[in-house]
Scaffold this motif. Sequence first.
Motif, mmCIF file in Angstrom:
data_model
loop_
_atom_site.group_PDB
_atom_site.id
_atom_site.type_symbol
_atom_site.label_atom_id
_atom_site.label_comp_id
_atom_site.label_asym_id
_atom_site.label_seq_id
_atom_site.Cartn_x
_atom_site.Cartn_y
_atom_site.Cartn_z
ATOM 1 N N MET A 39 74.616 49.606 35.637
ATOM 2 C CA MET A 39 75.568 49.087 36.587
ATOM 3 C C MET A 39 76.193 50.246 37.349
ATOM 4 O O MET A 39 76.564 51.255 36.756
ATOM 5 C CB MET A 39 76.643 48.300 35.846
ATOM 6 C CG MET A 39 77.721 47.792 36.751
ATOM 7 S SD MET A 39 79.030 46.983 35.836
ATOM 8 C CE MET A 39 80.357 47.328 36.936
ATOM 9 N N GLU B 181 79.404 42.713 32.781
ATOM 10 C CA GLU B 181 78.509 42.424 33.902
ATOM 11 C C GLU B 181 77.123 42.002 33.423
ATOM 12 O O GLU B 181 76.476 41.157 34.050
ATOM 13 C CB GLU B 181 78.408 43.646 34.815
ATOM 14 C CG GLU B 181 77.776 43.369 36.145
ATOM 15 C CD GLU B 181 78.530 42.356 37.000
ATOM 16 O OE1 GLU B 181 77.846 41.595 37.720
ATOM 17 O OE2 GLU B 181 79.773 42.323 36.957
ATOM 18 N N LYS C 119 75.549 38.564 34.846
ATOM 19 C CA LYS C 119 74.266 38.527 35.553
ATOM 20 C C LYS C 119 73.330 37.457 34.999
ATOM 21 O O LYS C 119 72.411 37.024 35.681
ATOM 22 C CB LYS C 119 73.585 39.892 35.519
ATOM 23 C CG LYS C 119 74.208 40.883 36.466
ATOM 24 C CD LYS C 119 73.479 42.208 36.448
ATOM 25 C CE LYS C 119 74.127 43.151 37.448
ATOM 26 N NZ LYS C 119 73.465 44.444 37.493
ATOM 27 N N LYS C 120 73.571 37.043 33.756
ATOM 28 C CA LYS C 120 72.768 35.979 33.136
ATOM 29 C C LYS C 120 73.464 34.620 33.249
ATOM 30 O O LYS C 120 73.036 33.649 32.647
ATOM 31 C CB LYS C 120 72.513 36.289 31.660
ATOM 32 C CG LYS C 120 71.702 37.531 31.427
ATOM 33 C CD LYS C 120 70.260 37.315 31.777
ATOM 34 C CE LYS C 120 69.443 38.548 31.422
ATOM 35 N NZ LYS C 120 68.110 38.510 31.946
#
Length: 126
Positions: free
Chosen positions: A1, A31, A35-36
């Motif tokens: 990230m 994060e 993101k999932k």
Amino acid sequence: MKIRVYYEDTDAGGVVYHSNYLNFCERARSELFFKKGLTPVLENGHFVAKKIEADYIISAKLGDELKVKTELIEMKGASFKLLQTIYKENKKIFEMKITLVYITFGGKPQKITKEVKDLLLLLFVN
């Protein structure tokens, strides 16, 4: 990230304040869940930090672009350990090992279920 260092992250001299490296690592862990399409707060519990070993190698400064890498290094019954490394221009500037414990919303440690272990492997194994 990737993380950009903003004024609010620094001290009066434009150097990243020491505790903000922990914040950068926390954001990177969260994060990976986001993101999932998930959140770090799961149906039956969440994770809390139990132990942190931090190594400040080189200071980051205002305006720097940093990259945080997160790796799973150990999984136990109710806890797991991550290695998080922050890089500036491919040079390691910070590294920490963090042990996280899975607890119920009542605050008691609980065994990590197979489903949660599978999720952690998906998120943190590169």
